[in-house]
Design a protein around this motif. Structure first.
Motif, short mmCIF file in Angstrom:
data_model
loop_
_atom_site.label_atom_id
_atom_site.label_comp_id
_atom_site.label_asym_id
_atom_site.label_seq_id
_atom_site.Cartn_x
_atom_site.Cartn_y
_atom_site.Cartn_z
N ALA A 18 8.08 8.58 -5.44
CA ALA A 18 9.39 8.40 -4.23
C ALA A 18 9.66 7.29 -3.73
O ALA A 18 10.88 7.14 -3.37
N GLN A 19 8.43 6.38 -3.47
CA GLN A 19 9.06 5.22 -2.86
C GLN A 19 9.22 4.05 -3.86
O GLN A 19 9.77 2.98 -3.60
N ALA A 20 9.24 4.70 -5.37
CA ALA A 20 9.62 3.38 -6.30
C ALA A 20 11.08 3.56 -6.59
O ALA A 20 11.72 2.86 -7.23
N ASP A 21 11.71 4.67 -6.16
CA ASP A 21 12.96 5.35 -6.70
C ASP A 21 13.80 5.03 -5.57
O ASP A 21 14.03 5.92 -4.34
N GLY A 56 16.12 7.52 -0.96
CA GLY A 56 16.28 7.50 0.44
C GLY A 56 14.86 7.05 1.11
O GLY A 56 14.84 6.72 2.47
N LYS A 57 13.64 7.15 0.39
CA LYS A 57 12.26 6.86 1.04
C LYS A 57 11.65 5.52 0.31
O LYS A 57 10.58 5.44 0.28
N ALA A 58 12.53 4.96 -0.33
CA ALA A 58 11.93 3.73 -1.27
C ALA A 58 11.30 2.76 -0.39
O ALA A 58 11.58 2.19 0.66
N ASN A 59 10.32 2.05 -0.89
CA ASN A 59 9.68 0.91 -0.45
C ASN A 59 10.38 -0.23 -1.21
O ASN A 59 10.50 -0.51 -2.24
N GLU A 60 11.04 -1.01 -0.23
CA GLU A 60 12.08 -2.16 -0.75
C GLU A 60 11.40 -3.11 -1.51
O GLU A 60 11.88 -3.56 -2.56
N VAL A 61 9.82 -3.34 -0.99
CA VAL A 61 9.40 -4.69 -1.81
C VAL A 61 9.16 -4.06 -3.40
O VAL A 61 9.29 -4.73 -4.56
N LEU A 62 8.60 -2.92 -3.40
CA LEU A 62 8.44 -2.40 -4.76
C LEU A 62 9.63 -2.04 -5.57
O LEU A 62 9.68 -2.31 -6.37
N HIS A 78 0.76 -1.22 0.04
CA HIS A 78 -0.11 0.32 -0.07
C HIS A 78 0.77 1.20 -0.05
O HIS A 78 1.52 1.65 1.01
N ILE A 79 0.77 1.96 -1.12
CA ILE A 79 1.46 3.07 -1.32
C ILE A 79 0.42 4.19 -1.88
O ILE A 79 0.07 4.05 -2.92
#
Length: 128
Positions: free
Chosen positions: A62-65, A69-75, A54-55
């Motif tokens: 931001a969480q895909a890149d 420094g804010k990436a969601n590791e799973v994604l 869930h994002i």
């Protein structure tokens, strides 16, 4: 020429494939991920797909890149063809926009056809 949100969504949809909820669920069992881009309040009121990442839509890029420094590791681990990301929202508009952005970032994406309603209608794993 100015574009409306409808125009932007149609444009995004022209560049991404769709997948049925059942196909997305099967693909998740094989290691793909389902990315739910709805807002937290929607998860609370309407429930959530079991096993989904869930994002909220506004944070996807931001969480895909990994460089943010804010990436969601799973994604982020799916970038570069390391599996597919099947994107879900309530109706499909936000999912199309997010899937197209992720595609431009190097992800292999699809939009789950029919959104959350179709997922529920298919009687797939879901929690309230």
């Amino acid at each position: 020429m100015n574009k409306s949100m409808k125009d932007l969504v149609e444009d995004a949809r022209s560049r991404v494939d769709v997948i049925s909820p059942a196909e997305a669920h099967s693909a998740m069992k094989q290691g793909d991920i389902i990315l739910d881009v709805r807002e937290p309040a929607e998860l609370d009121s309407d429930g959530a797909v079991d096993g989904a990442v869930h994002i909220p839509r506004g944070l996807v890029e931001a969480q895909a890149d990994a460089d943010t420094g804010k990436a969601n590791e799973v994604l982020a681990n799916k970038r570069g063809g390391n599996g597919r990301v099947h994107v879900l929202c309530a109706s499909g508009a936000r999912a199309a926009l997010a899937a197209d952005s992720l595609r431009q970032m190097g992800y292999v994406t699809t939009v789950i056809e029919g959104g959350l309603a179709a997922w529920k209608e298919a009687d797939l794993p879901f929690r309230i």
